[in-house]
Design a protein around this motif. Structure first.
Motif, PDB file in Angstrom:
ATOM      1  N   MET A   1      -1.646   6.133   7.041  1.00  0.00           N
ATOM      2  CA  MET A   1      -0.184   6.215   7.060  1.00  0.00           C
ATOM      3  C   MET A   1       0.298   7.549   6.499  1.00  0.00           C
ATOM      4  SD  MET A   1       2.611   4.716   7.941  1.00  0.00           S
ATOM      5  CE  MET A   1       2.605   2.907   7.931  1.00  0.00           C
ATOM      6  N   ARG A   2      -0.352   8.019   5.460  1.00  0.00           N
ATOM      7  CA  ARG A   2       0.060   9.288   4.838  1.00  0.00           C
ATOM      8  C   ARG A   2      -0.082  10.453   5.826  1.00  0.00           C
ATOM      9  NH1 ARG A   2      -2.825   8.782   0.769  1.00  0.00           N
ATOM     10  NH2 ARG A   2      -1.281   8.018  -0.709  1.00  0.00           N
ATOM     11  N   VAL A   3      -1.188  10.495   6.558  1.00  0.00           N
ATOM     12  CA  VAL A   3      -1.412  11.565   7.527  1.00  0.00           C
ATOM     13  C   VAL A   3      -0.392  11.488   8.657  1.00  0.00           C
ATOM     14  CG1 VAL A   3      -2.990  12.425   9.301  1.00  0.00           C
ATOM     15  CG2 VAL A   3      -3.850  11.899   7.022  1.00  0.00           C
ATOM     16  N   LEU A   4      -0.122  10.294   9.168  1.00  0.00           N
ATOM     17  CA  LEU A   4       0.838  10.143  10.257  1.00  0.00           C
ATOM     18  C   LEU A   4       2.240  10.548   9.812  1.00  0.00           C
ATOM     19  CD1 LEU A   4      -0.377   6.770  11.803  1.00  0.00           C
ATOM     20  CD2 LEU A   4      -0.683   9.071  12.738  1.00  0.00           C
ATOM     21  N   CYS A   5       2.599  10.204   8.584  1.00  0.00           N
ATOM     22  CA  CYS A   5       3.910  10.618   8.064  1.00  0.00           C
ATOM     23  C   CYS A   5       3.994  12.135   7.954  1.00  0.00           C
ATOM     24  CB  CYS A   5       4.151   9.987   6.693  1.00  0.00           C
ATOM     25  SG  CYS A   5       4.605   8.237   6.738  1.00  0.00           S
ATOM     26  N   GLU A   6       2.942  12.740   7.481  1.00  0.00           N
ATOM     27  CA  GLU A   6       2.931  14.195   7.273  1.00  0.00           C
ATOM     28  C   GLU A   6       3.180  14.946   8.574  1.00  0.00           C
ATOM     29  OE1 GLU A   6      -0.285  17.618   5.925  1.00  0.00           O
ATOM     30  OE2 GLU A   6      -0.575  15.540   5.288  1.00  0.00           O
ATOM     31  N   TYR A   7       2.642  14.447   9.676  1.00  0.00           N
ATOM     32  CA  TYR A   7       2.765  15.151  10.953  1.00  0.00           C
ATOM     33  C   TYR A   7       3.912  14.635  11.814  1.00  0.00           C
ATOM     34  CZ  TYR A   7      -1.480  17.737  10.042  1.00  0.00           C
ATOM     35  OH  TYR A   7      -2.399  18.600   9.489  1.00  0.00           O
ATOM     36  N   ASN A   8       4.725  13.729  11.276  1.00  0.00           N
ATOM     37  CA  ASN A   8       5.874  13.214  12.020  1.00  0.00           C
ATOM     38  C   ASN A   8       7.145  13.236  11.179  1.00  0.00           C
ATOM     39  OD1 ASN A   8       4.934  12.010  14.811  1.00  0.00           O
ATOM     40  ND2 ASN A   8       3.332  11.481  13.330  1.00  0.00           N
ATOM     41  N   TYR A   9       7.221  14.196  10.230  1.00  0.00           N
ATOM     42  CA  TYR A   9       8.446  14.438   9.459  1.00  0.00           C
ATOM     43  C   TYR A   9       8.901  13.212   8.672  1.00  0.00           C
ATOM     44  CZ  TYR A   9       8.347  18.061  13.013  1.00  0.00           C
ATOM     45  OH  TYR A   9       7.944  19.059  13.855  1.00  0.00           O
ATOM     46  N   CYS A  10       7.966  12.483   8.110  1.00  0.00           N
ATOM     47  CA  CYS A  10       8.291  11.309   7.292  1.00  0.00           C
ATOM     48  C   CYS A  10       7.563  11.401   5.963  1.00  0.00           C
ATOM     49  CB  CYS A  10       7.897  10.019   8.014  1.00  0.00           C
ATOM     50  SG  CYS A  10       8.877   9.651   9.479  1.00  0.00           S
ATOM     51  N   LYS A  11       7.820  10.447   5.098  1.00  0.00           N
ATOM     52  CA  LYS A  11       7.124  10.350   3.818  1.00  0.00           C
ATOM     53  C   LYS A  11       6.779   8.902   3.556  1.00  0.00           C
ATOM     54  CE  LYS A  11       7.295  11.950  -0.967  1.00  0.00           C
ATOM     55  NZ  LYS A  11       6.108  12.819  -0.799  1.00  0.00           N
ATOM     56  N   MET A  12       5.596   8.693   3.000  1.00  0.00           N
ATOM     57  CA  MET A  12       5.154   7.344   2.655  1.00  0.00           C
ATOM     58  C   MET A  12       5.327   7.113   1.167  1.00  0.00           C
ATOM     59  SD  MET A  12       1.314   5.750   2.694  1.00  0.00           S
ATOM     60  CE  MET A  12       0.982   6.439   1.060  1.00  0.00           C
ATOM     61  N   LEU A  13       5.863   5.958   0.809  1.00  0.00           N
ATOM     62  CA  LEU A  13       5.950   5.546  -0.586  1.00  0.00           C
ATOM     63  C   LEU A  13       5.266   4.196  -0.751  1.00  0.00           C
ATOM     64  CD1 LEU A  13       9.629   6.391  -1.631  1.00  0.00           C
ATOM     65  CD2 LEU A  13       7.558   7.709  -2.073  1.00  0.00           C
ATOM     66  N   LEU A  14       4.600   4.012  -1.886  1.00  0.00           N
ATOM     67  CA  LEU A  14       3.968   2.739  -2.213  1.00  0.00           C
ATOM     68  C   LEU A  14       4.866   1.968  -3.157  1.00  0.00           C
ATOM     69  CD1 LEU A  14       0.318   3.972  -2.931  1.00  0.00           C
ATOM     70  CD2 LEU A  14       1.269   3.198  -0.759  1.00  0.00           C
ATOM     71  N   TYR A  15       4.986   0.658  -2.920  1.00  0.00           N
ATOM     72  CA  TYR A  15       5.721  -0.201  -3.848  1.00  0.00           C
ATOM     73  C   TYR A  15       4.804  -0.570  -5.010  1.00  0.00           C
ATOM     74  CZ  TYR A  15       9.971  -1.093  -1.162  1.00  0.00           C
ATOM     75  OH  TYR A  15      11.178  -0.978  -0.522  1.00  0.00           O
ATOM     76  N   ALA A  16       5.221  -0.218  -6.219  1.00  0.00           N
ATOM     77  CA  ALA A  16       4.407  -0.489  -7.405  1.00  0.00           C
ATOM     78  C   ALA A  16       4.163  -1.980  -7.549  1.00  0.00           C
ATOM     79  CB  ALA A  16       5.104   0.046  -8.653  1.00  0.00           C
ATOM     80  N   GLY A  17       2.931  -2.318  -7.907  1.00  0.00           N
ATOM     81  CA  GLY A  17       2.575  -3.710  -8.161  1.00  0.00           C
ATOM     82  C   GLY A  17       2.360  -4.534  -6.911  1.00  0.00           C
ATOM     83  N   THR A  18       2.345  -3.897  -5.733  1.00  0.00           N
ATOM     84  CA  THR A  18       2.141  -4.606  -4.477  1.00  0.00           C
ATOM     85  C   THR A  18       1.105  -3.861  -3.633  1.00  0.00           C
ATOM     86  OG1 THR A  18       3.739  -3.430  -3.073  1.00  0.00           O
ATOM     87  CG2 THR A  18       4.613  -5.144  -4.526  1.00  0.00           C
ATOM     88  N   THR A  19       0.767  -4.425  -2.494  1.00  0.00           N
ATOM     89  CA  THR A  19      -0.075  -3.729  -1.517  1.00  0.00           C
ATOM     90  C   THR A  19       0.768  -3.403  -0.280  1.00  0.00           C
ATOM     91  OG1 THR A  19      -0.846  -5.864  -0.682  1.00  0.00           O
ATOM     92  CG2 THR A  19      -2.244  -4.739  -2.290  1.00  0.00           C
ATOM     93  N   HIS A  20       2.012  -2.977  -0.521  1.00  0.00           N
ATOM     94  CA  HIS A  20       2.927  -2.633   0.563  1.00  0.00           C
ATOM     95  C   HIS A  20       3.347  -1.171   0.463  1.00  0.00           C
ATOM     96  CE1 HIS A  20       4.059  -7.137   0.663  1.00  0.00           C
ATOM     97  NE2 HIS A  20       3.171  -6.876   1.597  1.00  0.00           N
TER      98      HIS A  20
END
Length: 239
Positions: free
Chosen positions: A84-103
């Motif tokens: 997900m991080r790589v796809l966001c990087e090359y498609n003008y997005c950013k990935m964030l992780l929700y603390a305490g979850t696997t989302h």
């Protein structure tokens, strides 16, 4: 920047409206197709949503529902996050992780986020299928550990973790044109403004405690370098 006619900008607006309508009625395939088409036209004409009169791009930055983007996986969680991080990087997005979850959530314009999610769904399924196929070939004629459930899991995890740097190599080969760099700066500013509402906590890098099967890893790298992305994007466009 290319001179863009009103016909082109209206075409993009119509696709945006189509995407919104499809989302409202739950037609995910049509919504993804419209979003990918918008993304392609913006790239082709060096535009951003800022250039579309009557649009308020700040309102188009929305975080996707986290319960729809889980990175939990039986073969380990690292590879899905990295994908997900790589796809966001090359498609003008950013990935964030929700603390305490696997989302995780994707932040970016609705069109870019939809493209990222469509690619993520396609690639996670494809890499998972390939991991089973490659393990079957690897395990033939072998005995002992690599025929056990744990051995299979170790092989598949190593393979999947290798797919991501391979995918990055493929994306890097295309390079970045000046037009793409301009778009990136625009979207980074929009994302930065949107992220100002979050309380961000920097996470320490997660160490991989598992022993890597280097043959499986390099097989994954090779598959990541050659996975077909153009076919997937073509299947998700209206043209």
């Amino acid at each position: 920047m290319k001179e863009v006619s009103e016909k082109i900008t209206e075409r993009i607006r119509k696709l945006i409206r189509l995407k919104e309508s499809a989302t409202q009625i739950g037609s995910e395939g049509e919504a993804h197709a419209a979003a990918a088409a918008v993304h392609r036209l913006l790239m082709e004409y060096n535009l951003s949503l800022l250039d579309l009169a009557g649009e308020n791009p700040q309102n188009r930055l929305t975080a996707c529902e986290s319960d729809r983007i889980s990175y939990k996986d039986a073969a380990g969680n690292i590879w899905k996050r990295d994908l997900m991080r790589v796809l966001c990087e090359y498609n003008y997005c950013k990935m964030l992780l929700y603390a305490g979850t696997t989302h995780m959530v994707v932040i970016g314009t609705e069109e870019n986020a939809a493209t990222v999610i469509a690619l993520f769904d396609y690639l996670r399924k494809t890499f998972r299928r390939l991991s089973e196929e490659k393990y079957s070939g690897y395990a033939q004629g072998r005995r002992g550990y690599w025929r056990t459930a744990k051995g299979k899991k170790d092989y598949i995890r190593s393979y999947l973790e290798g797919c991501i740097p391979g995918l990055r190599m493929q994306l890097e080969k295309s390079g970045q044109t000046p037009q793409e760099t301009g778009l990136m700066i625009c979207h980074q500013k929009l994302i930065g403004d949107y992220m100002g509402r979050f309380r961000l906590v920097r996470r320490k890098p997660v160490a991989n405690r598992h022993k890597t099967n280097h043959k499986a890893y390099m097989t994954g790298v090779d598959d990541g370098r050659h996975i077909s992305l153009s076919r997937q994007l073509k299947d998700n466009t209206l043209f």
